[in-house]
Design a protein around this motif. Sequence first.
Motif, short mmCIF file in Angstrom:
data_model
loop_
_atom_site.label_atom_id
_atom_site.label_comp_id
_atom_site.label_asym_id
_atom_site.label_seq_id
_atom_site.Cartn_x
_atom_site.Cartn_y
_atom_site.Cartn_z
N ILE A 119 0.82 -1.21 0.00
CA ILE A 119 0.00 0.00 0.00
C ILE A 119 0.86 1.27 0.00
O ILE A 119 0.56 2.23 -0.72
CB ILE A 119 -0.98 -0.01 1.20
N TRP A 120 1.96 1.27 0.75
CA TRP A 120 2.82 2.45 0.76
C TRP A 120 3.59 2.60 -0.55
O TRP A 120 3.84 3.72 -1.01
CB TRP A 120 3.78 2.39 1.95
N ILE A 150 3.99 5.80 -5.54
CA ILE A 150 3.90 5.91 -7.01
C ILE A 150 2.82 6.93 -7.39
O ILE A 150 3.01 7.76 -8.30
CB ILE A 150 3.58 4.53 -7.62
N TYR A 151 1.70 6.87 -6.65
CA TYR A 151 0.61 7.82 -6.94
C TYR A 151 1.07 9.26 -6.69
O TYR A 151 0.80 10.16 -7.51
CB TYR A 151 -0.60 7.51 -6.08
N ILE A 152 1.77 9.51 -5.60
CA ILE A 152 2.23 10.87 -5.29
C ILE A 152 3.18 11.37 -6.36
O ILE A 152 3.12 12.55 -6.79
CB ILE A 152 2.90 10.89 -3.90
N PHE A 161 -9.17 -1.15 -6.14
CA PHE A 161 -8.47 -1.79 -7.25
C PHE A 161 -7.00 -1.37 -7.33
O PHE A 161 -6.15 -2.13 -7.77
CB PHE A 161 -9.17 -1.46 -8.57
N PHE A 162 -6.70 -0.13 -6.94
CA PHE A 162 -5.35 0.39 -7.10
C PHE A 162 -4.49 0.20 -5.85
O PHE A 162 -3.34 0.65 -5.82
CB PHE A 162 -5.42 1.89 -7.46
N ARG A 163 -5.03 -0.42 -4.84
CA ARG A 163 -4.31 -0.70 -3.59
C ARG A 163 -3.80 0.58 -2.93
O ARG A 163 -2.71 0.63 -2.36
CB ARG A 163 -3.13 -1.63 -3.82
#
Length: 389
Positions: A4-5, A10-12, A143-145
């Motif tokens: 999750i981290w 990656i999202y950030i 879905f994207f964890r």
Amino acid sequence: MNEIWRNRMIYIVLWGLSILGITFYGGVISYGLFAMLTLLPMVSLLYVGYVLYRFKIYQEMGARWVQVNQRVPFYFSLVNEDPIGFAGLRVRYYSSFSQIVGLDDAIEYELLPGHRVHKESELICKYRGNYLVGIKEIEAWDFFRLIHICYQNREPLKAVVRPQIVMLDQLNCIDNLATVTREHDMADSIPDVLVRRYEPGDDPKQMNWKVSARQHELMIRKRIGERQQGICILFTTYRREEEEKMYLPPENKVLETVLALALFYAQQRIPSRTYYMQASLECLTLSGVDTFERYYEGISGVEFHRSYKPQRLLATLRNERELFSSKLVIFVVYEMTEIGGQLVQALAEHGVYVLICMIRNHEQVSGLDGIPNVRIVTIPTDRALQEVL
């Protein structure tokens, strides 16, 4: 770094790049990516909330009344009745006092639209008492964890767990068993001049017909051994702690020890009387293996409470004639109090054998070591009785 981290990092990074894109380049694509990435966490949060609101969970235990270390069938189902799939569900179990055989908290389930997951396993309870078992909470992922939420199970299972019955082949902790058994058998074979009411199973040859005719009921001659109450067991019902994880293990071991000792002597045809404190002094008798089921029911229903202090039990019993006419008195306690020590010394002075079973995880200096006819054994809560008795 867990999954999750990693995904959040990656999202950030992607969100930061989208900001750089609209800052230096602009355009529809840059603004579209920025808007999509900005809305993604909110969409994921709404999705996870929807999953937790809509999924169904069913669980069942094969029996409400179970015994410690007894395997009981356990079933549960996760159901998706909606037209969209549930990406990730993880089941967490109550594990402090029970165990689900073959199922792990790390297993993750995916539910397609209109599908269910059904699992069959076995439940093992570790301690005597009433406590929650089975599924504790459900963890849902998007879905994207990026987001996960834990949902507390609102309909948990509560098990009523009875103490384990331990069969002892021998008692290594006390060396006078042969003497107690032999004296009891010899005395039990000698008729007495006293009589009592006839009970089913008594030998008709011992019937006193003259007294029976005079009293208009069947009377049978006592045997000398019946005036000796063989074994007396005293055990504590005092609850020392407030948290379940602190008081369940020692209380379980107290009752397990009492049952094992009483059953052992019943198999030797030695009667026993068991004393313990509830709202008032209680006494259970065990004359043989054929009456053990009734005895077990009584011991299983014993309540522990902070008001049932050992001083009350011992003060009530220190003038009990049955104790001083016994061959052996067994204490099953957490520690020896001053009044308990005085009672032990008085019993030893009257020639009564005393076995003190200390339910604790470390040795205690009691001041009673070296007294003739007194034996002290420490029973840790995590050790099998066969190893220490």
